[in-house]
Each structure stands twice: as C-alpha cells, then as structure tokens.
Write an enzyme that holds these catalytic residues in place. Structure first.
Site, PDB file in Angstrom:
ATOM      1  N   ASP A   1       0.829  -1.205   0.000  1.00 43.48           N
ATOM      2  CA  ASP A   1       0.000   0.000   0.000  1.00 43.48           C
ATOM      3  C   ASP A   1       0.867   1.260   0.000  1.00 43.48           C
ATOM      4  O   ASP A   1       2.010   1.223   0.469  1.00 43.48           O
ATOM      5  CB  ASP A   1      -0.853   0.083   1.274  1.00 43.48           C
ATOM      6  CG  ASP A   1      -1.768  -1.108   1.431  1.00 43.48           C
ATOM      7  OD1 ASP A   1      -2.153  -1.693   0.418  1.00 43.48           O
ATOM      8  OD2 ASP A   1      -2.067  -1.426   2.592  1.00 43.48           O
TER       9      ASP A   1
HETATM   10  N1  URA Z   1      -1.203  -5.925   4.006  1.00 42.96           N
HETATM   11  C1  URA Z   1      -1.599  -4.647   4.048  1.00 42.96           C
HETATM   12  O1  URA Z   1      -2.564  -4.315   4.733  1.00 42.96           O
HETATM   13  N2  URA Z   1      -0.932  -3.745   3.315  1.00 42.96           N
HETATM   14  C2  URA Z   1       0.136  -4.060   2.562  1.00 42.96           C
HETATM   15  O2  URA Z   1       0.712  -3.185   1.924  1.00 42.96           O
HETATM   16  C3  URA Z   1       0.555  -5.390   2.522  1.00 42.96           C
HETATM   17  C4  URA Z   1      -0.139  -6.305   3.259  1.00 42.96           C
END
Ligand code: URA
Length: 240
Positions: A108
């Site tokens: 993310d």
């Molecule tokens: N889980 C999440 O919530 N975000 C990420 O970027 C990777 C795994």
C-alpha cells in the site's frame, strides 16, 4: 550504476558462448573491454556502461532479467503509473535500470518495506500466486494493545470481506506507551490484508512494514534504496 558481472558471465549472458567457452575466448585474447584486450580471468564489467567485443563484434545483452529488492518508503505507490500522479516505486530505480521492470505484488501507499521488482513474469507468478504459499512477514505497529482472544483469532483465521484468512503466525514484539508492535506472517496477498485482519479483531494499524518474503530479508537496506537479489535468493524464490 548498472549491474557488475564477471566478464565470462557477460559473454555468456549475451548468448555468444558458454561461461567455460568464454573463459577460453578471454585466454586466447579474443575479448576486448572498452577497446583493450583482456586476457586475465575475473575482470568485472558493468552492464550498460562497458563495451565488450569478441573477435571484433560488440556484444549486446538481450532479454536480460532483472531481480531487484527495494525498501519502499511510505508515500510511494507500487504501480507503474499512478492515476493521481503520486510518486511510484519505479521513480526510485529510474535511470539506473534500462529494462521495463514492474513490482512483484503490491505494498500500500502507506506501507513500507521489502518490495521486489522484476521484468520476469514467471518470477512474479512464483512469488505471488497463492498456490505457492510464499510467506510474507510484516511488522505492524498497532494503536493500543491486542488481547489474547484477538491473537487467537488471527492465529486461527479471520473473516475479511468475503474471505476467511489462513492461520497466521503472530508474535508480540513490544508493548509500549499506547502502542504494540506485532510480527505477523501470512501467505495470502489480499488487498490491505494485514490492516483488515487487525481491523477484524478491533485493532488499528498505524504503521506497517514488510520485512521478509519467504526467507529473503530486507535486512539493513535503507528506505528508498534498492539492491540486486543474489543468485541464491533468486533460486530460492523460484524453487518448485
Ligand atoms: N497488508 C496490508 O494491509 N498492506 C500491505 O501493503 C501489505 C499487506
């Protein structure tokens, strides 16, 4: 800076000769680097910067595969282009890699840590397809604490959206003023999965970092920096 390899490897990568045959070409004085004949073994060259000739013909490295580990900082998207023009992870390697590489899976915008990049579709498939059950380990900073029941639920599997997660490995690393640090290992890769898993047990994630994919670790690579994977790491990640 381009990748630095031994001269015989470079010749083999160009498809001109096997590494063994390349060593003979070098010993026989058939190889020039930047215009000078090289006869000793073990000389290193930089792909994209040095010119290598064999019997007067300049070699080109075609279809070279790149395998890169980046320590993604918060504030970058893990796509090739962002619809809102935010910085992308490719901005951090641009100019240094000439091939069209792309991120292997996603982190993310507000997650940091280990992100792989490659131009090898098979590699991406092996690392990301759920059937290979590749473990991914994260350090989650959560607001407040997490109780035993919450931990037990994460370890058993929780419902997020219309999906029930597989049992996760979960370990509390630190509890301090109003926050708890938790190490969590999962092998699925649903959108915002770790955040949603904690949300499902009533916890808010305020920081998230991926530290490991399988046994390949981020280590002390600084945020925003990248390195080539070692041959050992590539073999491990693509093993069947
Ligand atoms: N889980 C999440 O919530 N975000 C990420 O970027 C990777 C795994």
């Amino acid at each position: 800076m381009g990748e630095i390899v031994r001269l015989q490897k470079y010749i083999a990568m160009s498809g001109t000769a096997s590494r063994r045959a390349a060593e003979k070409l070098i010993a026989d004085g058939c190889v020039k680097v930047n215009g000078s004949v090289i006869r000793e073994q073990g000389v290193k060259v930089e792909i994209g910067a040095d010119t290598v000739e064999v019997n007067g013909k300049t070699l080109k490295i075609k279809n070279k595969k790149y395998y890169i580990m980046l320590n993604k900082p918060v504030g970058y998207v893990s796509t090739v282009k962002d619809q809102f023009d935010r910085p992308t992870v490719l901005d951090l390697v641009k100019g240094e890699i000439s091939a069209r590489i792309f991120p292997v899976g996603r982190l993310d915008y507000d997650t940091e840590g280990l992100l792989l990049l490659t131009n090898d579709g098979d590699f991406t498939y092996r690392v990301t397809h759920p059937k290979f059950r590749m473990d991914k380990t994260y350090i989650a900073l959560i607001k407040g604490g997490i109780n035993a029941a919450g931990l037990a639920r994460l370890r058993k599997g929780v419902k997020i959206d219309d999906f029930t997660t597989s049992p996760a490995e979960v370990e509390i690393l630190d509890v301090s003023a109003g926050r708890t640090t938790v190490k969590i290992t999962i092998h699925e890769g649903k959108n915002r999965q770790v955040r949603k898993m904690f949300e499902a047990v009533g916890c808010e994630v305020i920081g998230l970092q991926r530290i490991k994919i399988g046994s390949v670790e981020l280590g002390n690579l600084p945020a925003g920096r990248w390195r080539y994977l070692t041959e050992h790491e590539i073999n491990y990640l693509t093993r069947s």
